[in-house]
Design an enzyme around this catalytic site. Sequence first.
Site, PDB file in Angstrom:
ATOM      1  N   LYS A 196       0.812  -1.224   0.000  1.00  0.00           N
ATOM      2  CA  LYS A 196       0.000   0.000   0.000  1.00  0.00           C
ATOM      3  C   LYS A 196       0.842   1.269   0.000  1.00  0.00           C
ATOM      4  O   LYS A 196       2.039   1.247   0.283  1.00  0.00           O
ATOM      5  CB  LYS A 196      -0.997  -0.029   1.155  1.00  0.00           C
ATOM      6  N   ARG A 255      -3.436 -10.107   5.028  1.00  0.00           N
ATOM      7  CA  ARG A 255      -3.952 -10.177   3.655  1.00  0.00           C
ATOM      8  C   ARG A 255      -2.870  -9.630   2.734  1.00  0.00           C
ATOM      9  O   ARG A 255      -2.516  -8.454   2.831  1.00  0.00           O
ATOM     10  CB  ARG A 255      -5.226  -9.328   3.566  1.00  0.00           C
TER      11      ARG A 255
HETATM   12  N1  HH2 Z   1      -7.461  -3.679   1.262  1.00  0.00           N
HETATM   13  C1  HH2 Z   1      -7.830  -3.691  -0.035  1.00  0.00           C
HETATM   14  C2  HH2 Z   1      -8.943  -4.451  -0.435  1.00  0.00           C
HETATM   15  N2  HH2 Z   1      -9.643  -5.181   0.451  1.00  0.00           N
HETATM   16  N3  HH2 Z   1      -9.976  -5.955   2.654  1.00  0.00           N
HETATM   17  C3  HH2 Z   1      -9.625  -5.960   3.945  1.00  0.00           C
HETATM   18  N4  HH2 Z   1     -10.313  -6.696   4.812  1.00  0.00           N
HETATM   19  N5  HH2 Z   1      -8.561  -5.216   4.391  1.00  0.00           N
HETATM   20  C4  HH2 Z   1      -7.812  -4.457   3.560  1.00  0.00           C
HETATM   21  O1  HH2 Z   1      -6.867  -3.786   4.048  1.00  0.00           O
HETATM   22  C5  HH2 Z   1      -8.167  -4.417   2.168  1.00  0.00           C
HETATM   23  C6  HH2 Z   1      -9.285  -5.199   1.750  1.00  0.00           C
HETATM   24  C7  HH2 Z   1      -7.047  -2.923  -1.043  1.00  0.00           C
HETATM   25  O2  HH2 Z   1      -6.026  -3.721  -1.585  1.00  0.00           O
HETATM   26  P1  HH2 Z   1      -6.118  -4.451  -3.013  1.00  0.00           P
HETATM   27  O3  HH2 Z   1      -7.216  -5.461  -3.021  1.00  0.00           O
HETATM   28  O4  HH2 Z   1      -4.794  -4.978  -3.369  1.00  0.00           O
HETATM   29  O5  HH2 Z   1      -6.395  -3.274  -4.005  1.00  0.00           O
HETATM   30  P2  HH2 Z   1      -7.672  -2.824  -4.814  1.00  0.00           P
HETATM   31  O6  HH2 Z   1      -8.729  -2.405  -3.831  1.00  0.00           O
HETATM   32  O7  HH2 Z   1      -7.176  -1.669  -5.645  1.00  0.00           O
HETATM   33  O8  HH2 Z   1      -8.153  -3.984  -5.632  1.00  0.00           O
END
Ligand code: HH2
Length: 429
Positions: A227, A261
Amino acid sequence: MSARWRVVPGGLAWGERRFVWGERTYVMGILNVTPDSFSDGGLYLDPERALEHALAMEEAGADIIDVGAESTRPGAVPVPAEEEVRRLLPVLRRLAPRLRVPISVDTYKAEVARVALAEGAAMINDVGGLQKDPAMAAVAAEAGVPVVVMHCRPHGHVHYDDFWGDVLGFLRRSLELAEAAGLPPEYVIVDPGFGFGKTAEHNLDLLRGLHRLRVLGRPVLLGTSRKSTLGRVLNLPVSERLEGTAATVALAIPHGVDIVRVHDVAPIVRVVRMADAIVRHPHWEAPAGVPSRVPQPSGLGTAAGPAAPDTIQLRGLRFRARHGVLPEEHRREQVFVVDLDLGLSVREAARADDLSLTVDYSEVFRRVERIITGPHRQLIETLADSVARDLLAAFPLEFVRVRVAKPEAPLPGAFDQVAVEVWRSRGDL
Ligand code: HH2
């Protein structure tokens, strides 16, 4: 038909797979079937590539695969439920029969979650904390699946009067919504929402204070992977944030984080295994054939690690004795009041409901009594220090706080009381 969840001692089980909180750190592998996710957008839109990647993450040690079809990054274009379902279905249909680990669906929309659960997802990861879609809690409760509730504020919402108050208050509301819908409390996992409506400073504050989430009494999930806060600290692009992610994961574990995660499952599984061997040592077992150099259970656990052990609090232990520097204190007994905080993990004792795994309060009382009613001392500083050292030597405590007060000290002038408080830890012995 996917396996069913049930509550087991200390956690949850999905079929034969157990998630026992505190025993080890579980790894959730991220699978984004989106064109625009911040670090892997577009890579796994093709369902065959998505399957390949999910199987590789499982092989590398992922305990859960989290599939998301809408990016939550700042500035992402909202995706209608139909489009989210359209992206998810072909992927879930391939994954569900092939994966041995549960699939979680990363969505805040109840309608999407319902369809995904019918197509083989086994849990819900709701970045809206059950508060974006009022129907979400009922979907989880009806299906009898765990749900991750995450703290979120709109991106750009970076003003908090009381940051931790906001995080904990929001998550408490999520727990209430789950309970009101009839979801057993054991099925709710909390997440402080690293990167969601928070500045880099807030995110670093979150990492420093993760143990505070333990007041909620639920397992904790943390999502720091790649992030932007890591990019801010290290001045590195998203493709070069593995070590930053590893640092956040390793340092989160002593705070009691249960699930991380991440995108880079293989290296982070190694980080987690190493950190677990240090921090959760009563549970760590050497793989077959490898001699264990890590101490085996001493009977009294310190599994929560040094950053945030539980405390046993004993207040108002009263004794009469003649310590002090004034002649009158030599002549006449006066009252001494002792307060104690004993820092150690009570997880094991609580789980087994077994006195031999914690501290026997009567034994503590006897040891304090022997010192306070023992040989004359001039200073309550000396008494407090002696009690602290004695308790640290007698019990496997991480730290001890001892307060000794003389509420009736015959001092000139008006005093409520005089007291000394000392903190001592193993290193002070
Ligand atoms: N962060 C993201 C998405 N889902 N869910 C939980 N429970 N906690 C988190 O910190 C979290 C999450 C964002 O990361 P990512 O899925 O890699 O990115 P994007 O939302 O751009 O798909």
